[in-house]
Every structure is written in C-alpha cells, then in structure tokens.
Motif scaffolding. Structure first.
Motif, PDB file in Angstrom:
ATOM      1  N   GLU A   5     -12.763   5.546 -76.122  1.00 17.15           N
ATOM      2  CA  GLU A   5     -13.347   5.282 -77.453  1.00 17.15           C
ATOM      3  C   GLU A   5     -13.761   3.819 -77.589  1.00 17.15           C
ATOM      4  O   GLU A   5     -14.833   3.504 -78.106  1.00 17.15           O
ATOM      5  CB  GLU A   5     -12.337   5.656 -78.551  1.00 17.15           C
ATOM      6  CG  GLU A   5     -12.193   7.143 -78.767  1.00 17.15           C
ATOM      7  CD  GLU A   5     -10.975   7.485 -79.640  1.00 17.15           C
ATOM      8  OE1 GLU A   5     -10.926   8.605 -80.138  1.00 17.15           O
ATOM      9  OE2 GLU A   5     -10.093   6.601 -79.820  1.00 17.15           O
ATOM     10  N   SER A   9     -17.581   2.654 -78.287  1.00 16.60           N
ATOM     11  CA  SER A   9     -17.960   1.870 -79.465  1.00 16.60           C
ATOM     12  C   SER A   9     -18.593   0.549 -79.032  1.00 16.60           C
ATOM     13  O   SER A   9     -19.547   0.063 -79.630  1.00 16.60           O
ATOM     14  CB  SER A   9     -16.749   1.692 -80.398  1.00 16.60           C
ATOM     15  OG  SER A   9     -16.310   0.368 -80.433  1.00 16.60           O
ATOM     16  N   ASP A  12     -22.128   1.387 -78.164  1.00 16.23           N
ATOM     17  CA  ASP A  12     -22.978   1.580 -79.349  1.00 16.23           C
ATOM     18  C   ASP A  12     -23.298   0.232 -80.016  1.00 16.23           C
ATOM     19  O   ASP A  12     -24.446  -0.039 -80.390  1.00 16.23           O
ATOM     20  CB  ASP A  12     -22.285   2.501 -80.349  1.00 16.23           C
ATOM     21  CG  ASP A  12     -22.127   3.922 -79.778  1.00 16.23           C
ATOM     22  OD1 ASP A  12     -22.833   4.211 -78.761  1.00 16.23           O
ATOM     23  OD2 ASP A  12     -21.336   4.689 -80.308  1.00 16.23           O
ATOM     24  N   ASP A  13     -22.280  -0.646 -80.118  1.00 20.20           N
ATOM     25  CA  ASP A  13     -22.530  -1.976 -80.691  1.00 20.20           C
ATOM     26  C   ASP A  13     -23.560  -2.729 -79.843  1.00 20.20           C
ATOM     27  O   ASP A  13     -24.491  -3.348 -80.349  1.00 20.20           O
ATOM     28  CB  ASP A  13     -21.232  -2.797 -80.718  1.00 20.20           C
ATOM     29  CG  ASP A  13     -20.239  -2.255 -81.750  1.00 20.20           C
ATOM     30  OD1 ASP A  13     -20.632  -1.346 -82.515  1.00 20.20           O
ATOM     31  OD2 ASP A  13     -19.087  -2.743 -81.749  1.00 20.20           O
TER      32      ASP A  13
END
Ligand code: PHE
Length: 353
Positions: A5, A9, A12-13
């Motif tokens: 995870e 993330s 994605d950032d």
C-alpha cells in the motif's frame, strides 16, 4: 499500511507530481524527490531487507513496478515539456519577415571621378599610358621649361599659389618663389620627356590649383587631364583626329566640336576646342552665353623650345599636347550650370549621376 500500500500510494503521488510539473526543472526536482539517491522510493527499497522474508519477493516486485511506472511517466512528461520549451524558444526568436530591412546604402563614384575614369579609359583604348607628377611643383616645370619666361603674365600671383620663398622658408615674397601648387598638368609633359625617349603617348590626370575665387565657371582647385604625344611625323591632323574622336566618345555623336586658334606658350600652333551646347544644340542660350559653343580644352603642337628644354630633337620628332578640365566636361555633358555644385556634396544633386 502494508508495504504494498505504501508503494502504491507513493506511485500515485509520484505520477500526480509528474503530471503537475510544468517545466523541465520542476520535473527534474520530482525525479530527484522520488528516484534520487535520497528519494522516497529509494528509501523504501533500502528498508526491504528488514521485512520478513515471505513478504520480500512481493515487495521487491511491486517496488520495481513502481520504479518502472515512474520512470516511464517521467520520460513521457520530459519529452512533452522539452518540445514545448523548444516551441517557445522558436516562437520567441522568430524572424519577423514583415519588418522592413535595414537599408545599407552603397556608395558610388563622384561625378568628377566618373568622368576622369571615362576619359582615361578612352585614351587607354588608344594605347596611351598614364603618367603622374607632383601637385607641389617647381616653378621650372610649371612655367620656365614650358616656354614661359619670368615676365609671362600667366605667372602673375593672381593665378598661382606659391609655397616657398626663394630666400628661405619665411613669408612668401610675391613672384620670388620657386615652389608652387601646379596651375596645370602640363609640367608632367616635361617630367615625362626628361625621363624617356619618344615615342611618347601619355595621359596625366590630376589636381591643379589657381588663385581664383570660386564662381559658376571657376574653381580654385580642379582636375585636368593632360595628354602628350611625341613621335616621328606627328601632325596637327593627328591632334584633330584624336580629339574629335575623344569628344564624340565623351559627349556622344550628336555633339559637334570646333577648333579655334588660340595661344599657349608651350604649343605652336595652339587651339581651343569647343563642344556644341547641349542645352540649345548650338542655337545660343544662357548656358553657352548665346554662342552655341562651350570651351572644353586647350591644345596644340609641342613648341620646339619645349623640346629644347627636354633634350628632344625637334628636327626628328614632333608632337601634340592637350589639357582638358574634368569639371567642365562634367558640367557640359550633364548641363550643370555652376561648377561649385560639384564640390558642395549635396547628395540630392550627386545621386543623379
Ligand atoms: N595647360 C593648359 C591650360 O591649363 C592647357 C594646355 C595643355 C594647352 C596642353 C595646350 C597644351 O590652360
């Protein structure tokens, strides 16, 4: 948050940051932030060793996927921004072809020089060679050797600029100087005859000086073209034929010439040559003072006394000489009413030629 995870993330950032970077420097900062030595992803990768061994393969694979995804996005974004930057630079540097160009004026020969070259070319075509002499001249060459005895009126100070006083370099005493500014190009005749044997066919263009006040038909400094021919069997007919040819070459076949008897100390017989007026074609007008003719040169057969000074045998050789005023020729060819216009440097006038 599991390691997977965390990685997702971070990806994605990272992708959002890449998409948001709107210049190449900003994009590079994003790259360093995520993939640099001290970047976020690098930090996570370093921590992989601390994971329980069963989680490691999965974490390794996901972090590799994240790196590949970020690198691919960076590359695409980099290409987009680079080409946008190039477009911007091209746009800024563009040559505006609608802007008027900068004029680069091209100079041209002054009319006096044009005429000088034109006349010189005509004579070079007849086989003459160019000769030169000094503008600061000895009295001997300007006057004495040209058969002008010391009391000759042409020596009067009204006509001549004297340079040196005979008694030293102090104030010039009128009539007592042996150095002067030549009043005509004829002294070149004597210098040439002294220096070589006939046959002589020379042309001597150059500046001459006279103590005249500038007016429509006089200049204190002007340009003459001297000619001298010395050979066996030269006659007045040769002189006439030569000058007639030259006048027609200068002024065109429509202008007529005439020879008028005249006197020069250094030629005998002597003549002045007139050209028919270009304004009234000979009918008489203000330009030619009602005569229909305009004087352009002096000429004659070389005086035997002059041959005497030069050491040339007058029994064996004969010759002719002439001297023409370049400014007058320019004025007569182009109907210029005032010789001073040639020296005033008014471009509106000079550009016509
Ligand atoms: N030297 C004369 C003059 O200046 C012109 C001339 C030259 C006349 C040669 C005859 C022969 O007026």
């Amino acid at each position: 948050m599991s390691i997977t995870e965390q990685l997702e993330s971070l990806r994605d950032d990272g992708l959002a940051a890449i998409a948001a970077a709107d210049s190449l420097p900003l994009l590079d900062a994003v790259r360093v932030e995520y993939l640099g030595k001290k970047g976020s992803l690098t930090g996570i990768l370093r921590g992989l060793g601390a994971l329980p061994s069963e989680e490691r393969p999965m974490a390794g694979k996901v972090s590799n996927d994240v790196r590949v995804a970020l690198e691919a996005a960076l590359e695409v974004r980099n290409a987009t921004l680079a080409s946008a930057a190039m477009e911007a630079r091209i746009g800024a540097d563009a040559v505006d072809v609608t802007l008027p160009g900068r004029a680069r004026p091209v100079g041209s020969r002054h009319l006096i020089e044009q005429i000088r070259v034109e006349v010189v070319d005509i004579f070079l075509g007849l086989g003459y060679k160019i000769a030169e002499g000094p503008e600061v001249e000895l009295d001997y060459y300007n006057f004495t050797a040209l058969n002008q005895p010391p009391d000759h009126p042409a020596r009067s100070l009204q006509d001549t600029f004297y340079v040196r006083d005979l008694s030293g370099d102090e104030a010039v005493v009128e009539g007592e100087s042996d150095v002067l500014l030549r009043t005509h190009t004829s002294p070149v005749q004597m210098r040439v005859m002294e220096g070589r044997k006939p046959p002589i066919y020379i042309l001597a263009p150059g500046k001459v000086y006279r103590r005249d006040v500038a007016d429509p038909s006089h200049l204190p400094q002007f340009t003459q073209i001297e000619g001298l021919v010395v050979d066996e069997g030269i006659t007045f007919g040769d002189l006439k034929g030569t000058l007639d040819h030259v006048c027609k070459a200068i002024f065109g076949p429509d202008r007529r010439t005439r020879f008028r008897p005249h006197f020069f100390p250094f030629t005998e017989p002597s003549a002045e040559v007139d050209v028919s007026c270009g304004i009234c074609s000979g009918a008489g007008c203000r330009f030619c003072k009602g005569t229909g003719w305009l004087e352009i040169l002096g000429c004659g057969m070389v005086d035997p006394n002059v041959f005497g000074y030069a050491g040339i045998d007058p029994e064996r050789f004969s010759g002719f000489a002439f001297g023409m005023g370049v400014e007058r020729i320019a004025a007569l060819k182009y109907n210029i009413p005032d010789l001073r216009m040639l020296l005033e440097g008014d471009m509106r006038f000079l550009r016509q030629f």
